[in-house]
Design an enzyme around this catalytic site. Structure first.
Site, PDB file in Angstrom:
ATOM      1  N   CYS A   2      -3.284   0.199 -15.401  1.00 29.96           N
ATOM      2  CA  CYS A   2      -3.554   0.518 -16.800  1.00 29.96           C
ATOM      3  C   CYS A   2      -3.136   1.954 -17.079  1.00 29.96           C
ATOM      4  O   CYS A   2      -2.997   2.764 -16.172  1.00 29.96           O
ATOM      5  CB  CYS A   2      -5.016   0.322 -17.167  1.00 29.96           C
ATOM      6  SG  CYS A   2      -5.642  -1.350 -16.950  1.00 29.96           S
ATOM      7  N   ARG A  29       2.973   1.935 -13.757  1.00 31.42           N
ATOM      8  CA  ARG A  29       1.639   1.752 -13.192  1.00 31.42           C
ATOM      9  C   ARG A  29       1.262   0.282 -13.109  1.00 31.42           C
ATOM     10  O   ARG A  29       0.317  -0.079 -12.408  1.00 31.42           O
ATOM     11  CB  ARG A  29       0.602   2.506 -14.033  1.00 31.42           C
ATOM     12  CG  ARG A  29       0.772   4.011 -13.994  1.00 31.42           C
ATOM     13  CD  ARG A  29      -0.089   4.695 -15.032  1.00 31.42           C
ATOM     14  NE  ARG A  29      -1.505   4.559 -14.766  1.00 31.42           N
ATOM     15  CZ  ARG A  29      -2.229   5.445 -14.062  1.00 31.42           C
ATOM     16  NH1 ARG A  29      -1.633   6.495 -13.537  1.00 31.42           N
ATOM     17  NH2 ARG A  29      -3.517   5.278 -13.888  1.00 31.42           N
ATOM     18  N   TRP A  76      -3.742  -3.892 -17.615  1.00 33.58           N
ATOM     19  CA  TRP A  76      -3.562  -4.776 -16.460  1.00 33.58           C
ATOM     20  C   TRP A  76      -4.811  -5.636 -16.404  1.00 33.58           C
ATOM     21  O   TRP A  76      -5.912  -5.150 -16.189  1.00 33.58           O
ATOM     22  CB  TRP A  76      -3.403  -3.953 -15.183  1.00 33.58           C
ATOM     23  CG  TRP A  76      -2.973  -4.712 -13.977  1.00 33.58           C
ATOM     24  CD1 TRP A  76      -1.705  -5.045 -13.627  1.00 33.58           C
ATOM     25  CD2 TRP A  76      -3.798  -5.205 -12.911  1.00 33.58           C
ATOM     26  NE1 TRP A  76      -1.685  -5.718 -12.425  1.00 33.58           N
ATOM     27  CE2 TRP A  76      -2.960  -5.825 -11.965  1.00 33.58           C
ATOM     28  CE3 TRP A  76      -5.170  -5.187 -12.682  1.00 33.58           C
ATOM     29  CZ2 TRP A  76      -3.445  -6.426 -10.810  1.00 33.58           C
ATOM     30  CZ3 TRP A  76      -5.662  -5.786 -11.528  1.00 33.58           C
ATOM     31  CH2 TRP A  76      -4.802  -6.391 -10.610  1.00 33.58           C
ATOM     32  N   ASN A 101      -9.663   2.608 -19.174  1.00 32.95           N
ATOM     33  CA  ASN A 101      -9.252   2.234 -17.820  1.00 32.95           C
ATOM     34  C   ASN A 101     -10.499   2.100 -16.964  1.00 32.95           C
ATOM     35  O   ASN A 101     -11.448   2.867 -17.141  1.00 32.95           O
ATOM     36  CB  ASN A 101      -8.359   3.307 -17.183  1.00 32.95           C
ATOM     37  CG  ASN A 101      -6.960   3.311 -17.754  1.00 32.95           C
ATOM     38  OD1 ASN A 101      -6.597   2.453 -18.555  1.00 32.95           O
ATOM     39  ND2 ASN A 101      -6.179   4.290 -17.352  1.00 32.95           N
ATOM     40  N   GLY A 102     -10.468   1.177 -16.009  1.00 29.49           N
ATOM     41  CA  GLY A 102     -11.604   1.024 -15.105  1.00 29.49           C
ATOM     42  C   GLY A 102     -12.346  -0.271 -15.351  1.00 29.49           C
ATOM     43  O   GLY A 102     -11.855  -1.189 -16.018  1.00 29.49           O
ATOM     44  N   GLU A 486       4.443  -2.646   7.306  1.00 27.18           N
ATOM     45  CA  GLU A 486       4.972  -2.070   6.075  1.00 27.18           C
ATOM     46  C   GLU A 486       6.180  -2.859   5.571  1.00 27.18           C
ATOM     47  O   GLU A 486       6.331  -3.084   4.365  1.00 27.18           O
ATOM     48  CB  GLU A 486       5.335  -0.602   6.309  1.00 27.18           C
ATOM     49  CG  GLU A 486       6.020   0.086   5.133  1.00 27.18           C
ATOM     50  CD  GLU A 486       5.179   0.175   3.883  1.00 27.18           C
ATOM     51  OE1 GLU A 486       5.715   0.588   2.845  1.00 27.18           O
ATOM     52  OE2 GLU A 486       3.974  -0.172   3.918  1.00 27.18           O
ATOM     53  N   LYS A 490       6.412  -4.725   1.906  1.00 30.28           N
ATOM     54  CA  LYS A 490       7.464  -4.464   0.928  1.00 30.28           C
ATOM     55  C   LYS A 490       8.126  -5.766   0.481  1.00 30.28           C
ATOM     56  O   LYS A 490       8.414  -5.955  -0.696  1.00 30.28           O
ATOM     57  CB  LYS A 490       8.520  -3.525   1.525  1.00 30.28           C
ATOM     58  CG  LYS A 490       8.084  -2.087   1.620  1.00 30.28           C
ATOM     59  CD  LYS A 490       7.939  -1.468   0.244  1.00 30.28           C
ATOM     60  CE  LYS A 490       7.002  -0.274   0.279  1.00 30.28           C
ATOM     61  NZ  LYS A 490       5.580  -0.610   0.395  1.00 30.28           N
ATOM     62  N   GLU A 493       5.799  -7.614  -1.833  1.00 27.97           N
ATOM     63  CA  GLU A 493       5.580  -6.944  -3.105  1.00 27.97           C
ATOM     64  C   GLU A 493       6.686  -7.204  -4.116  1.00 27.97           C
ATOM     65  O   GLU A 493       6.411  -7.449  -5.297  1.00 27.97           O
ATOM     66  CB  GLU A 493       5.465  -5.427  -2.889  1.00 27.97           C
ATOM     67  CG  GLU A 493       4.145  -4.972  -2.312  1.00 27.97           C
ATOM     68  CD  GLU A 493       4.108  -3.469  -2.117  1.00 27.97           C
ATOM     69  OE1 GLU A 493       3.111  -2.850  -2.526  1.00 27.97           O
ATOM     70  OE2 GLU A 493       5.075  -2.904  -1.578  1.00 27.97           O
ATOM     71  N   HIS A 509       0.202 -16.372  20.852  1.00 22.39           N
ATOM     72  CA  HIS A 509      -1.199 -16.639  20.546  1.00 22.39           C
ATOM     73  C   HIS A 509      -1.378 -17.266  19.165  1.00 22.39           C
ATOM     74  O   HIS A 509      -2.453 -17.157  18.570  1.00 22.39           O
ATOM     75  CB  HIS A 509      -2.009 -15.346  20.650  1.00 22.39           C
ATOM     76  CG  HIS A 509      -2.044 -14.763  22.024  1.00 22.39           C
ATOM     77  ND1 HIS A 509      -2.797 -15.291  23.043  1.00 22.39           N
ATOM     78  CD2 HIS A 509      -1.372 -13.715  22.555  1.00 22.39           C
ATOM     79  CE1 HIS A 509      -2.613 -14.589  24.149  1.00 22.39           C
ATOM     80  NE2 HIS A 509      -1.746 -13.629  23.873  1.00 22.39           N
ATOM     81  N   LYS A 609       0.779   0.589  -9.812  1.00 22.99           N
ATOM     82  CA  LYS A 609       1.108   1.735  -8.974  1.00 22.99           C
ATOM     83  C   LYS A 609      -0.139   2.458  -8.502  1.00 22.99           C
ATOM     84  O   LYS A 609      -0.286   2.784  -7.339  1.00 22.99           O
ATOM     85  CB  LYS A 609       2.019   2.693  -9.744  1.00 22.99           C
ATOM     86  CG  LYS A 609       2.462   3.910  -8.940  1.00 22.99           C
ATOM     87  CD  LYS A 609       3.300   3.515  -7.739  1.00 22.99           C
ATOM     88  CE  LYS A 609       3.857   4.697  -6.999  1.00 22.99           C
ATOM     89  NZ  LYS A 609       4.529   4.287  -5.758  1.00 22.99           N
TER      90      LYS A 609
END
Length: 614
Positions: A2, A29, A76, A101-102, A486, A490, A493, A509, A609
């Site tokens: 947001c 964001r 968002w 926001n929040g 990582e 990526k 995402e 395993h 973000k």
């Protein structure tokens, strides 16, 4: 996550121009709808649209919206779906407009209370309770907007940054912050507010960051009144932002992610400069760092997402170089279990934005348990985590716009390496010869990253194959296992391809059951002490028809021996800093696979973000 903007502008400047420009700069964001509310002809005029800010901008132009006082928001979705009625701003009775926001955790209780008072709700959001609550207090306080927001905020539990305007007050705006970032920026007879400095930097560089619990009454000249969480009158420092406008522009690149991948040699060199110029000394982390470092007996690192994988890599360095016990925990989980506190343990928090709510709350929790020492590794000056930490070392990545972190990750790794060597020296674990070797490796790192970038054409060819797949595995061993994690993150995402990472030794395993000719396997296989072990793991995959894509080193003797094994060689083994070099190829692989699939590289679906909600 947001974004908030707002402004009180001078008579000849339309606030809509700033609101739309600011919201566009906050698009990175993550959001799914946007809206503005402007005081126009003594009425609050609102425009909201689902989708990109451009949709809302076109509607505002069509409606001829103008004025000098206004607020805007990119949402968002949390409470309620992606619909126009759920988009911000929210207005109560035509009198009060709010952006937020929040998350208001007690919104259901507040909603029921306000409904009992006769207020009607038009959305599914938690934010609407703010607009109605402020309006109720506004009426109770004789039209005093500042007093109304103060009274309303006492009822809210959770995290919020809010901006409020009133229909019958053309001169003022009230803002409040608790747990979510919010700043005030001062122009020439104009005042701006935003959740991120990037939204205001093209209008002014005079920035003041609000603290948790702050509530401020603003006019065109800045602060009229500012109280802290105890209700005491306070002042906040005004600083000149050093953020570069060029860092917010694409330039010659097609995407911010591409630009930021290519900025890594410079970002890493700038971050390493702290240690190469000043030496591996405790004072790099703060004036009293030496005393603190000598007092600690262990380390706990708290982080989320990509920063968590940086922390996992740092654990290897801290334990092998500095010989100090190190634990790494996901910040969002840490405070929800019984924790055995150790006051002599250093708490390290890592965050690109410095505003990651889970990490911020984890730090608060650690302090409440009696942890005395804290260090923040962060990319944003004056953000919440550094301000609440004893020690800080800023990465010098510059503004990172792409949602998928790249240069922030590699610069975090540089700082963690520098910290490991610094602690190793203080703990007498490093010889002069070894110190010289570490210093040389750090000097050569930027050049090694540049060489790794030269592999892009080969990696882009591989990416064409990945784009057609629905699932993949990443494998690594030892300190390169976090780089596999990582790489998988990526790919998930920005391509939406399912990807998982495993320590290569764990194949037998369970994960080996997934391997067939349709499952590409990415292997991080540098020339280190575990290469022979990794080779054996790769043979297990190859024997079962899996297609291997191997990143090894120029000086590795590993050779492809089958049609289903592909090899790309990064520069010669970078020694202790090999994980940083091997990050570049997995970033490029994800980027080009996303291009091939046609996804939104910089703004992947459902992601933000800066994660400022729990």
């Amino acid at each position: 996550m947001c974004g908030i903007v707002g402004a009180i502008r001078s008579e000849n400047n339309n606030v809509v121009d700033f609101l739309t420009d600011g919201l566009k700069r906050l698009e990175y964001r993550g959001y799914d709808s946007s809206g503005i509310a402007v005081l126009m002809n003594d009425k609050i005029k609102r425009v909201r649209r689902v989708g990109r800010v451009a949709n809302m901008e076109d509607a505002a132009k069509e409606k001829g919206v103008f004025g000098q006082l206004g607020i805007g928001h990119t949402r968002w979705a949390t409470h309620g779906g992606v619909t126009e009625p759920n988009a911000h701003p929210h207005i109560s009775g035509g009198k009060i407009a709010v952006v937020h926001n929040g998350i208001i955790e007690n919104f259901e209780t507040e909603r029921a209370r306000l409904q009992a008072l006769g207020y009607t709700f038009e959305s599914q959001t938690d934010t609407e309770v703010i607009s109605h609550s402020v309006r109720h207090e506004y009426d109770q306080n004789g039209g005093d907007l500042f007093a109304a927001v103060q009274a309303a905020c006492k009822r809210f539990h959770g995290a919020y940054a809010i901006a409020v305007i009133a229909q019958d007050n053309a001169q003022n705006m009230v803002v409040a912050r608790m747990g979510c970032p919010l700043l005030v920026a001062l122009g020439e007879n104009e005042t701006f507010i935003a959740s991120d400095v990037s939204a205001v930097i093209s209008f002014t560089r005079k920035i003041s960051y609000l603290e948790d619990g702050d509530i401020a009454l603003l006019n065109a000249h800045g602060f009229v009144q500012l109280v802290d969480k105890s209700g005491k009158q306070v002042e906040r420092v005004i600083k000149n932002s050093e953020l570069s406008l060029a860092s917010l522009e694409l330039g010659a690149y097609n995407h911010f992610m591409q630009k930021e991948i290519y900025e890594q040699p410079r970002a890493v060199a700038d971050t390493a400069e702290v240690f190469l110029d000043g030496g591996f000394i405790a004072e790099n982390f703060g004036n009293n760092a030496k005393q603190i470092f000598e007092d600690i007996d262990s380390i706990k690192i708290l982080a989320c997402g990509t920063s968590y994988y940086a922390a996992l890599t740092g654990k290897y360095w801290l334990e092998s170089i500095a010989k100090i016990p190190t634990d790494v925990e996901i910040a969002s989980e840490y405070r929800y279990r019984d924790v055995i506190a150790n006051p002599k343990q250093l708490i390290i928090t890592i965050s690109q934005s410095g505003e990651t709510l889970d990490t911020m709350e984890a730090l608060k929790f650690a302090k409440s348990l009696g942890h005395q020492h804290s260090l923040s590794i962060c990319n944003v000056m004056e953000s919440a985590l550094p301000r609440n930490s004893e020690l800080v070392l800023y990465t010098r990545a510059g503004a990172e716009i792409g949602v998928a972190s790249t240069k922030a990750f590699t610069t975090q790794l540089v700082v963690l390496f520098g910290l490991s060597v610094t602690l190793g020296r203080l703990r007498h674990q490093i010889s002069d010869e070894k110190l010289a070797s570490y210093t040389q490796e750090l000097r050569e790192l930027s050049g090694s990253l540049q060489h790794a970038l030269n592999l892009e054409p080969q990696i882009a060819t591989w990416a064409q194959k990945f784009a057609k797949k629905s699932s993949t595995l990443f494998l690594g061993r030892g300190i390169h296992y976090p780089i596999a994690l990582e790489g998988a993150l990526k790919l998930k995402e920005i391509t939406y391809i399912h990807a998982e990472a495993y320590p290569a030794g764990e194949l037998k395993h369970g994960p080996l059951a997934l391997v067939d000719e349709n499952m590409p396997i990415v292997v991080i296989a540098p020339k280190d002490g575990l290469l022979d072990k990794v080779k054996a793991n790769m043979q297990e995959v190859s024997a079962r028809g899996g297609e291997l894509f191997v990143f090894t080193d120029l000086d590795s003797e590993y050779e492809s021996s089958a049609n289903n094994i592909h090899v790309i060689r990064t520069p010669r083994h970078a020694g202790t800093l090999s994980p940083i070099v091997h990050t570049i190829p997995v970033q490029l692989l994800s980027y080009h696979a996303a291009l091939a699939r046609g996804t939104d590289v910089d703004k992947p679906r459902n992601l933000a973000k800066s994660v400022t909600v729990e």
